[in-house]
Write an enzyme that holds these catalytic residues in place. Structure first.
Site, mmCIF file in Angstrom:
data_model
loop_
_atom_site.group_PDB
_atom_site.id
_atom_site.type_symbol
_atom_site.label_atom_id
_atom_site.label_comp_id
_atom_site.label_asym_id
_atom_site.label_seq_id
_atom_site.Cartn_x
_atom_site.Cartn_y
_atom_site.Cartn_z
ATOM 1 N N ASN A 82 0.853 -1.192 0.000
ATOM 2 C CA ASN A 82 0.000 0.000 0.000
ATOM 3 C C ASN A 82 0.892 1.246 0.000
ATOM 4 O O ASN A 82 1.680 1.448 0.928
ATOM 5 C CB ASN A 82 -0.906 -0.046 1.240
ATOM 6 C CG ASN A 82 -1.839 1.142 1.304
ATOM 7 O OD1 ASN A 82 -1.434 2.276 1.037
ATOM 8 N ND2 ASN A 82 -3.088 0.907 1.660
ATOM 9 N N ASP A 112 -0.114 4.475 -0.165
ATOM 10 C CA ASP A 112 -0.831 5.714 0.182
ATOM 11 C C ASP A 112 0.078 6.756 0.835
ATOM 12 O O ASP A 112 -0.027 7.954 0.563
ATOM 13 C CB ASP A 112 -1.958 5.428 1.190
ATOM 14 C CG ASP A 112 -3.112 4.664 0.582
ATOM 15 O OD1 ASP A 112 -3.156 4.523 -0.654
ATOM 16 O OD2 ASP A 112 -3.962 4.193 1.363
ATOM 17 N N HIS A 113 0.955 6.276 1.742
ATOM 18 C CA HIS A 113 1.694 7.266 2.532
ATOM 19 C C HIS A 113 2.866 7.894 1.799
ATOM 20 O O HIS A 113 3.425 8.888 2.265
ATOM 21 C CB HIS A 113 2.086 6.676 3.888
ATOM 22 C CG HIS A 113 0.859 6.449 4.729
ATOM 23 N ND1 HIS A 113 -0.150 7.393 4.795
ATOM 24 C CD2 HIS A 113 0.447 5.406 5.467
ATOM 25 C CE1 HIS A 113 -1.118 6.926 5.562
ATOM 26 N NE2 HIS A 113 -0.791 5.717 5.974
ATOM 27 N N HIS A 167 -5.634 3.653 -1.785
ATOM 28 C CA HIS A 167 -6.971 3.989 -1.273
ATOM 29 C C HIS A 167 -7.321 5.393 -1.775
ATOM 30 O O HIS A 167 -6.703 6.370 -1.354
ATOM 31 C CB HIS A 167 -6.934 3.948 0.261
ATOM 32 C CG HIS A 167 -8.270 4.165 0.909
ATOM 33 N ND1 HIS A 167 -8.453 4.029 2.266
ATOM 34 C CD2 HIS A 167 -9.477 4.517 0.410
ATOM 35 C CE1 HIS A 167 -9.722 4.278 2.570
ATOM 36 N NE2 HIS A 167 -10.360 4.595 1.462
ATOM 37 N N ARG A 209 -9.401 8.048 -1.245
ATOM 38 C CA ARG A 209 -10.363 8.492 -0.229
ATOM 39 C C ARG A 209 -11.229 9.623 -0.769
ATOM 40 O O ARG A 209 -10.796 10.394 -1.629
ATOM 41 C CB ARG A 209 -9.627 8.964 1.033
ATOM 42 C CG ARG A 209 -8.874 7.851 1.743
ATOM 43 C CD ARG A 209 -8.310 8.346 3.070
ATOM 44 N NE ARG A 209 -9.359 8.523 4.038
ATOM 45 C CZ ARG A 209 -9.626 7.676 5.048
ATOM 46 N NH1 ARG A 209 -8.890 6.605 5.229
ATOM 47 N NH2 ARG A 209 -10.610 7.920 5.878
ATOM 48 N N ARG A 221 -7.063 12.839 0.639
ATOM 49 C CA ARG A 221 -5.990 13.319 1.511
ATOM 50 C C ARG A 221 -4.617 12.818 1.073
ATOM 51 O O ARG A 221 -3.611 13.404 1.413
ATOM 52 C CB ARG A 221 -6.256 12.940 2.967
ATOM 53 C CG ARG A 221 -6.172 11.477 3.242
ATOM 54 C CD ARG A 221 -6.265 11.172 4.719
ATOM 55 N NE ARG A 221 -7.609 11.395 5.240
ATOM 56 C CZ ARG A 221 -8.043 10.826 6.367
ATOM 57 N NH1 ARG A 221 -7.239 10.065 7.077
ATOM 58 N NH2 ARG A 221 -9.276 11.023 6.777
ATOM 59 N N GLU A 247 -8.585 0.387 -3.029
ATOM 60 C CA GLU A 247 -9.420 0.437 -1.821
ATOM 61 C C GLU A 247 -10.349 1.619 -1.938
ATOM 62 O O GLU A 247 -9.909 2.708 -2.324
ATOM 63 C CB GLU A 247 -8.547 0.673 -0.586
ATOM 64 C CG GLU A 247 -7.909 -0.533 -0.038
ATOM 65 C CD GLU A 247 -7.059 -0.161 1.165
ATOM 66 O OE1 GLU A 247 -7.277 0.889 1.778
ATOM 67 O OE2 GLU A 247 -6.162 -0.941 1.468
ATOM 68 N N THR A 289 -6.903 6.512 9.979
ATOM 69 C CA THR A 289 -6.813 5.407 9.033
ATOM 70 C C THR A 289 -8.098 4.591 9.152
ATOM 71 O O THR A 289 -8.942 4.896 9.993
ATOM 72 C CB THR A 289 -5.559 4.537 9.303
ATOM 73 O OG1 THR A 289 -5.496 3.477 8.357
ATOM 74 C CG2 THR A 289 -5.567 3.953 10.704
ATOM 75 N N THR A 290 -8.246 3.566 8.296
ATOM 76 C CA THR A 290 -9.473 2.764 8.333
ATOM 77 C C THR A 290 -9.578 2.076 9.698
ATOM 78 O O THR A 290 -8.789 1.196 10.006
ATOM 79 C CB THR A 290 -9.440 1.711 7.208
ATOM 80 O OG1 THR A 290 -8.893 2.312 6.039
ATOM 81 C CG2 THR A 290 -10.825 1.201 6.909
ATOM 82 N N GLU A 328 -11.086 -9.410 3.169
ATOM 83 C CA GLU A 328 -9.827 -9.039 3.818
ATOM 84 C C GLU A 328 -10.139 -8.862 5.292
ATOM 85 O O GLU A 328 -10.918 -7.979 5.662
ATOM 86 C CB GLU A 328 -9.262 -7.741 3.220
ATOM 87 C CG GLU A 328 -7.965 -7.310 3.918
ATOM 88 C CD GLU A 328 -7.281 -6.122 3.250
ATOM 89 O OE1 GLU A 328 -7.581 -5.821 2.073
ATOM 90 O OE2 GLU A 328 -6.433 -5.502 3.916
ATOM 91 N N HIS A 350 -3.758 -4.578 7.701
ATOM 92 C CA HIS A 350 -3.880 -3.402 8.573
ATOM 93 C C HIS A 350 -3.015 -3.552 9.824
ATOM 94 O O HIS A 350 -3.167 -4.506 10.575
ATOM 95 C CB HIS A 350 -5.317 -3.089 8.994
ATOM 96 C CG HIS A 350 -5.500 -1.613 9.222
ATOM 97 N ND1 HIS A 350 -5.049 -0.976 10.343
ATOM 98 C CD2 HIS A 350 -6.022 -0.656 8.425
ATOM 99 C CE1 HIS A 350 -5.306 0.309 10.241
ATOM 100 N NE2 HIS A 350 -5.888 0.539 9.085
ATOM 101 N N GLY A 351 -2.098 -2.614 9.954
ATOM 102 C CA GLY A 351 -1.248 -2.573 11.145
ATOM 103 C C GLY A 351 -0.142 -3.619 11.167
ATOM 104 O O GLY A 351 0.525 -3.789 12.194
ATOM 105 N N GLY A 355 1.135 -1.327 4.352
ATOM 106 C CA GLY A 355 1.499 -0.006 3.874
ATOM 107 C C GLY A 355 2.387 0.770 4.819
ATOM 108 O O GLY A 355 3.574 0.969 4.566
HETATM 109 N N1 PXP Z 1 -5.902 -3.054 4.157
HETATM 110 C C1 PXP Z 1 -6.842 -2.078 4.191
HETATM 111 C C2 PXP Z 1 -8.214 -2.431 3.767
HETATM 112 C C3 PXP Z 1 -6.520 -0.762 4.583
HETATM 113 O O1 PXP Z 1 -7.481 0.187 4.616
HETATM 114 C C4 PXP Z 1 -5.176 -0.462 4.905
HETATM 115 C C5 PXP Z 1 -4.804 0.945 5.253
HETATM 116 O O2 PXP Z 1 -5.031 1.784 4.186
HETATM 117 C C6 PXP Z 1 -4.237 -1.498 4.841
HETATM 118 C C7 PXP Z 1 -4.626 -2.779 4.491
HETATM 119 C C8 PXP Z 1 -2.803 -1.254 5.157
HETATM 120 O O3 PXP Z 1 -2.675 -0.940 6.509
HETATM 121 P P1 PXP Z 1 -1.284 -0.423 7.058
HETATM 122 O O4 PXP Z 1 -0.992 0.877 6.389
HETATM 123 O O5 PXP Z 1 -1.515 -0.296 8.529
HETATM 124 O O6 PXP Z 1 -0.254 -1.461 6.711
#
Ligand code: PXP
Length: 238
Positions: A7, A9-10, A43, A45, A49, A70, A100-101, A151, A191-192, A213
């Site tokens: 991911n 995004d950042h 993602h 959004r 952002r 996403e 975040t989500t 997921e 996530h995380g 991500g």
């Molecule tokens: N999966 C989904 C559905 C998410 O929304 C995110 C965060 O955008 C991630 C995975 C990745 O999470 P992380 O950035 O904490 O690794």
């Protein structure tokens, strides 16, 4: 062995901090591919952002591995996905105020809308994954609504502050993962996840994709920092 969806995004978060052109998430996607990423996740959004519409458009042209978009179930974003037709979409909940989500999509409460969006996307050949909490009722509903994949949200496992809690959350992910596979769903998790906590999740039987991500982007800043400073120092050392 699960596939790795990176991911990015950042990377875009850093760019948007200055509303400039760098760092470009499109470059990051190419580097992630070169390093062996099996997929690229972004993602888009509603508040834009980080990832911008242009990013998704260019990534659609340039990403050679699977691009996973996403997105919320909001109509504006659904229409963009229907135009761009990425190979995979992950439907997520979205609140403007969240960092975040925060949790999974409640596919039971949003049953009609999720069914409708899932069908519209699938009719265009897009695979649909639903980002949900590790909960058997949510998994069963995802199957009933026609999703190809779920997921499972690993945030509670990642945020656990003591070992017993982490073990409990891991057990729940395993149990729910097994249930999802039994239902005929493809199993993703994310996530995380970090370099410290990922191995037990990657070892869950049947998990086919991990989306990661923040931790990868955070490490990239650190492992690349020295070189970046050295290169600037060399430039100004006339
Ligand atoms: N999966 C989904 C559905 C998410 O929304 C995110 C965060 O955008 C991630 C995975 C990745 O999470 P992380 O950035 O904490 O690794």
């Amino acid at each position: 062995m699960p596939k790795l969806g990176v991911n990015i995004d950042h990377v875009a978060t850093v760019r948007q901090a200055r509303r400039t052109i760098e760092p470009d998430p499109v470059w990051a996607a190419a580097l992630a591919e070169l390093a062996g990423a099996d997929g690229i996740t972004v993602h888009l959004r509603e508040d834009r952002r980080h990832i911008q519409d242009r990013d998704v458009r260019v990534l659609m042209d340039t990403v050679q591995v699977k691009l996973n978009l996403e997105m919320a179930i909001a109509e504006e974003i659904v229409q963009i996905a229907c135009q761009l037709k990425p190979p995979q979409v992950s439907l997520v909940p979205e609140k403007r105020t969240e960092v975040t989500t925060e949790g999974g999509l409640d596919v039971i409460r949003n049953r009609d809308r999720v069914r409708d969006v899932t069908r519209r996307l699938q009719d265009l050949g897009i695979e649909v994954s639903l980002f949900i909490d590790a909960d058997q009722d949510q998994i069963a509903a995802s199957k009933e609504l026609g999703a190809q994949a779920v997921e499972l949200h690993t945030g509670r496992y990642a945020d656990a502050t003591h070992e017993a809690e982490q073990a409990r959350e891991l057990h729940l992910l395993k149990e729910c993962g097994g249930f999802a596979i039994q239902q005929g769903l493809v199993l993703h998790m994310g996530h995380g996840l970090t370099y410290r906590n990922v191995i037990p999740v990657a070892s869950i039987p049947g998990v086919s994709e991990l989306n990661i991500g923040h931790s990868i982007v955070a490490r990239a800043v650190m492992v690349g920092f020295e070189r970046a400073v050295r290169e600037m120092k060399e430039l100004i050392t006339l």
